[in-house]
Structures are given as structure tokens and as C-alpha cells.
Design an enzyme around this catalytic site. Structure first.
Site, short mmCIF file in Angstrom:
data_model
loop_
_atom_site.label_atom_id
_atom_site.label_comp_id
_atom_site.label_asym_id
_atom_site.label_seq_id
_atom_site.Cartn_x
_atom_site.Cartn_y
_atom_site.Cartn_z
N TRP A 192 -0.92 17.47 -6.00
CA TRP A 192 -0.04 16.49 -6.67
C TRP A 192 -0.03 16.65 -8.26
CZ3 TRP A 192 -1.03 10.77 -7.94
CH2 TRP A 192 0.09 10.18 -8.50
N ASP A 273 -7.58 10.96 -1.50
CA ASP A 273 -6.41 10.42 -1.78
C ASP A 273 -5.72 10.33 -0.62
OD1 ASP A 273 -4.07 9.77 -2.68
OD2 ASP A 273 -3.76 11.35 -4.29
N LYS A 309 4.51 4.65 0.45
CA LYS A 309 5.25 5.31 1.60
C LYS A 309 5.55 4.59 2.79
CE LYS A 309 3.96 7.90 -1.07
NZ LYS A 309 3.69 7.97 -2.72
N1 PLA Z 1 -1.22 10.90 -4.32
C1 PLA Z 1 -0.31 11.58 -3.84
C2 PLA Z 1 -0.82 12.82 -3.17
C3 PLA Z 1 1.04 11.55 -3.85
O1 PLA Z 1 2.16 12.13 -3.36
C4 PLA Z 1 1.58 10.22 -4.77
C5 PLA Z 1 3.03 9.82 -4.92
C6 PLA Z 1 0.62 9.25 -5.00
C7 PLA Z 1 -0.92 9.61 -4.90
C8 PLA Z 1 0.92 8.06 -5.68
O2 PLA Z 1 1.56 7.29 -5.36
P1 PLA Z 1 1.78 5.76 -5.63
O3 PLA Z 1 1.36 5.64 -7.04
O4 PLA Z 1 3.28 5.22 -5.63
O5 PLA Z 1 1.04 4.90 -4.62
N2 PLA Z 1 3.73 11.14 -5.09
C9 PLA Z 1 5.24 11.00 -5.01
C10 PLA Z 1 5.67 10.03 -6.22
C11 PLA Z 1 5.90 10.51 -4.02
C12 PLA Z 1 5.22 10.57 -7.38
O6 PLA Z 1 5.04 11.53 -7.93
O7 PLA Z 1 4.83 9.54 -8.10
C13 PLA Z 1 5.64 12.36 -5.25
O8 PLA Z 1 7.03 12.77 -5.22
O9 PLA Z 1 5.05 13.50 -5.28
#
Ligand code: PLA
Length: 464
Positions: A192, A273, A309
Site C-alpha cells: 500500500w 496491518d 472497510k
Molecule cells: N492499510 C492498508 C493495507 C490499506 O489498504 C488502507 C486503506 C489502510 C491501511 C488505511 O485505511 P484507514 O486509514 O482508512 O483505516 N487503503 C485504501 C484507502 C482503501 C487509502 O489509500 O487511504 C486504498 O484505496 O488503498
């Protein structure tokens, strides 16, 4: 505002300024564009100073748009009706509308009907303790490990409510920076996008372990194990509990065992995570199996959790940072330090989302409803995954194997499209996605699968 000052002395001034006035004290000023002209008069001479306004922030360059959240901004600006937002991982209905879970709505309604259903009165907006709502912390640890887990019974878990997954990861990173100076975090390649930002900003060095194999569009398990083995003892290893983002490729249960073996042998510290518990398989327990396996081995583990989510609480910013330790004494000390780190960052967390989670998880009838709703959401994503695969494989006559789409799990599909091909998806087809080739299947409907299949086939075969 800083001023560069230019002084001009002249015998005769006739400035072209509408609001010029020189009063009896022989002073005056006029506005001209963004600059201020000041006049003073003595012995028949008029002197004029021009103050040019220069911002102190002149040296701050424009930041690039965020690679994930910036996609939604670009999507909003597109006026074409066929547009499709597969950028951010946010669940949508078949009509592509945002979804508020029924169980979340029910908590609101029930809290109106039965005032004391809310563990604290809904109208109480006092500060929470630094570590957050006690009922939430209890519920979230139990959800993660299972209520009868020895680590909970022996009070070896330090749980602090965090600002969703991101804020909880940031708190964990701050703990590493303060108490493990010089330690490195090993993160998967790819991961991510925000993981790197989080550790960079916390000043925790990181490097990558191999994860994705582009040849098989699958897991590079050998590479992963080799890289984890090669890292110096005591390295933190960041692992996605389930539904790896962006690849959608998770290790099998047997592979998780081997990953735990090597982490244990090397005295590394796993940092999970968990942003998608329940969203990958539809089962909360199954999706927490990786974390539980490590904890059952008696390993000390860090876990960041998110309810964005699985409970659809994106904007409530609700999650937790957990540290599972080998003794209750060290868990108590760790918790005291997590609080100490949180206090100057944001003081204490918001209450609303914490109350929703505590009520849903802590009320059996609501908990069961939540599980059913989560299965429904995970099921819808599986259905569009299948339909997308069926559409692509029946339309594409090239013989390319698209079966990786079905092997991936969770919200995302990692299509293997490169940046140029992803640009083509957006520029020609109005399909918004991240430039690493990731698409969020949670933003796709059955009705749009054929269109998306055409877009992917065109981008893959006609753009290099
Ligand atoms: N960790 C992972 C692996 C994630 O994909 C995301 C969110 C988070 C943590 C953090 O989410 P939160 O802070 O809302 O709890 N990833 C999203 C959104 C869904 C983003 O980038 O913020 C994504 O589209 O990858």
C-alpha cells in the site's frame, strides 16, 4: 508577509493611484495591485516607498496529488457519463453508490429507542481517555484474536484506539522510532503506497522484501523467505493480515507457517496491518488466522486495525494499535508509552466510531447481522470478480491467461497493466485507477464488467 522595499525620492510625483491622500502630517499611502505605496513629504520633496508583498511560503513547492486519493479528485472532474472510479478501495453497491451498513444504521436507531444501548450516553462529548474508549479496546482485541485467546486472558495485549488504520500504523511507527532506534522495517514489494510515507515521516528506515512475481502474477514465496532471512536480527516485518494491497495475493496457510518459522528463527518482530478483516473471505475469524497463528506461537506481535472497510466507517477514523507482548508487565509499559506518543500527536481519539464498533461487536444480535452483511459485501466483490474474468476471457482471443483475476482475494485486482496502459484506461475509457495497475473491484458493478473488460483488453494489447 515579507516586504521588499524600494525607496524613490522625487521632486514631483504624480502617481497613477486612485486612493492617494497626503494629510497634514505629510504622510500617505496608496494601494497599487498587490503592493503598497507609502508617501511622505518634507521640505517640498515627496519620497515614495513601494512595499512588494512576497509570501513567506514562496519556497514551498506544489505537492503532487496523492496516488490513491488523488484518483478520486480526477474522477470528480471528469464529466463523461461512462466514467468509473476503481481507484480508492471503498465499497459501492451494484448501483455504484456508497453504502452505509444496515447494522450501523440500526445502532443509531436503537440508541434513540434505548438510551442506554450506547455504552456511554450519545450526547456526552467529553474527552475520551488517551487510549480511547475502554469498551472499544476490549471489543477490538477480542475481534482480532478471539475472546478466549490466552494473550487476552493473561493481559499481554496493549490496545490503544487509533485514528483508523493509518493513524494506528503511524503510532506503531512512532513506537519503533522511539524504542528501537536504528531498527528497520521490511515491507513487501509492492505494498500500500502510504506505508512508505508513514515510516518516512516517522523517520523509521525501511527496505523491501520480494512479494509479487510479475511472471506468474502470483506470490514470489522463495524471494520473500530469502529476503526475510537475509534481514538483520530484530527487523520489523510488515505483513498484510489478509487481502494484500495492492496485489490481492495472500500466502496460503502452509506458507504463513513457513513465514512464521523464519521470522521466529531470526528474532524478527512481525508488524501486521489488518485493514480488511472479514472482507477477504467474508469470515472475521478466517481473515485473522495469520495474526492468530503468530500469537499462538508465543511471538510478540504489533497489529494495526481498521474499521473503514469492514464496517464501512471510512470517515469516522476508527481503528486500533495493538502490541501483543510476552508478559502483562511489558504490555502495561508499552501501553503507557503508546499513550505518551499519542498525547502530543492528537491528544485523544474521537468517540463516535468507537461507540459504533463497541455496540456492534458487543451486542450478539448486531454482531450476527454484521457478519451476514460482511458476507454479502465480500460476496458481491467475488461475483464481480467472476464476471470480470468471464467477460475478459471470452472477449480476448489472444490466448492470454487471465485466471490470476480469480486467484486474487479482497477488494482489489492487480491487473498487471503498466503506467501507460493504466493511463489509457483513464484517458480513453474514463476508467479511474491507480497507476500501478490496481483496480478496486468494490467500485465495479456486474453491469459494467463488459465495458471494463473491453477497456482492459484494449489497453493491454494496444498500448506498450
Ligand atoms: N492499510 C492498508 C493495507 C490499506 O489498504 C488502507 C486503506 C489502510 C491501511 C488505511 O485505511 P484507514 O486509514 O482508512 O483505516 N487503503 C485504501 C484507502 C482503501 C487509502 O489509500 O487511504 C486504498 O484505496 O488503498
Amino acid at each position: 508577509m515579507a516586504s521588499s522595499v524600494l525607496s524613490i525620492a522625487t521632486q514631483c510625483v504624480s502617481p497613477n493611484a486612485s486612493s492617494l491622500s497626503i494629510n497634514e502630517t505629510h504622510k500617505g499611502k496608496a494601494k497599487l495591485g498587490g503592493s503598497t505605496l507609502r508617501f511622505s513629504k518634507s521640505s517640498g520633496r515627496i519620497s515614495m516607498t513601494v512595499a512588494v508583498n512576497v509570501s513567506r511560503f514562496e519556497g514551498i513547492p506544489m505537492a503532487p496529488p496523492d496516488p490513491i486519493l488523488g484518483v478520486s479528485e480526477a474522477f470528480r472532474a471528469d464529466t463523461n457519463d461512462v466514467k468509473l472510479n476503481l481507484g480508492v478501495g471503498a465499497y459501492r453497491t451494484e448501483e455504484l453508490q456508497p453504502y452505509v451498513l444496515n447494522v450501523v444504521k440500526k445502532v443509531y436507531v436503537l440508541s434513540l429507542m434505548a438510551e442506554n444501548l450506547m455504552l456511554e450516553r450519545g450526547d456526552n462529548k467529553e474527552y475520551l481517555p488517551i487510549e480511547g474508549l475502554a469498551a472499544f479496546n476490549k471489543a477490538t482485541a477480542e475481534l482480532l484474536l478471539g475472546a478466549d485467546n490466552p494473550a487476552i486472558k493473561e493481559q499481554r495485549i496493549a490496545t490503544v484506539q487509533g485514528l483508523s488504520g493509518t493513524g494506528s500504523l503511524r503510532l506503531g511507527a512512532a513506537l519503533i522510532e522511539r524504542y528501537f532506534p536504528g531498527s528497520k522495517v521490511l515491507i513487501s514489494a509492492p505494498t500500500w503506497g502510504n506505508h512508505k510515507n508513514i515510516f518516512n515521516d516517522a523517520r523509521v528506515p525501511w527496505s523491501e522484501y520480494r512479494y509479487y512475481d510479475p511472471r506468474t502474477v502470483g506470490l514470489d514465496f522463495e524471494g520473500m523467505i530469502e529476503d526475510i532471512k537475509a534481514a538483520p536480527e530484530g527487523t520489523f516485518v510488515l505483513l498484510h493480515g489478509c487481502a494484500h494491497n495492492p496485489t490481492g495475493i495472500d500466502p496460503t496457510p502452509e506458507q504463513w507457517e513457513k513465514i512464521a518459522d523464519v521470522i521466529q528463527q531470526k528474532n524478527h518482530i512481525p508488524f501486521f496491518d489488518v485493514a480488511y478483516q472479514g472482507f477477504a473471505s467474508g469470515s472475521l475469524d478466517e481473515d485473522a488466522a495469520s495474526v492468530r497463528l503468530f500469537v499462538a506461537r508465543g511471538m510478540e506481535v504489533l497489529v494495526a486495525q481498521s474499521y473503514s472497510k469492514n464496517l464501512g466507517l471510512y470517515a469516522e477514523r476508527i481503528g486500533a494499535m495493538n502490541v501483543i507482548s510476552s508478559s502483562s508487565e511489558s504490555a502495561t509499559r508499552v501501553k503507557s508509552q503508546l499513550k505518551r506518543l499519542a498525547r502530543p500527536m492528537y491528544s485523544n481519539p474521537p468517540v463516535h466510531g468507537a461507540r459504533i464498533v463497541a455496540n456492534v461487536v458487543g451486542t450478539p444480535v448486531l454482531f450476527d447481522e454484521w457478519k451476514a452483511e460482511m458476507e454479502m459485501m465480500a460476496g458481491r466483490i467475488k461475483n464481480v470478480r467472476q464476471k470480470l474474468y468471464d467477460s475478459i476471457s471470452s472477449k480476448d482471443k489472444s490466448g492470454k491467461d487471465w485466471s490470476f483475476i480469480l486467484k486474487q482475494i479482497g477488494m482489489f485486482s492487480y491487473t498487471g497493466l503498466n503506467k501507460n496502459q493504466s493511463d489509457n484506461m483513464t484517458n480513453k475509457w474514463h476508467v479511474y485507477m491507480t497507476k500501478d495497475g490496481r483496480i478496486s473491484l468494490a467500485g465495479l458493478s456486474l453491469a459494467k464488467c463488459e465495458y471494463l473488460a473491453d477497456a482492459i483488453i484494449d489497453s493491454y494489447h494496444n498500448v506498450s
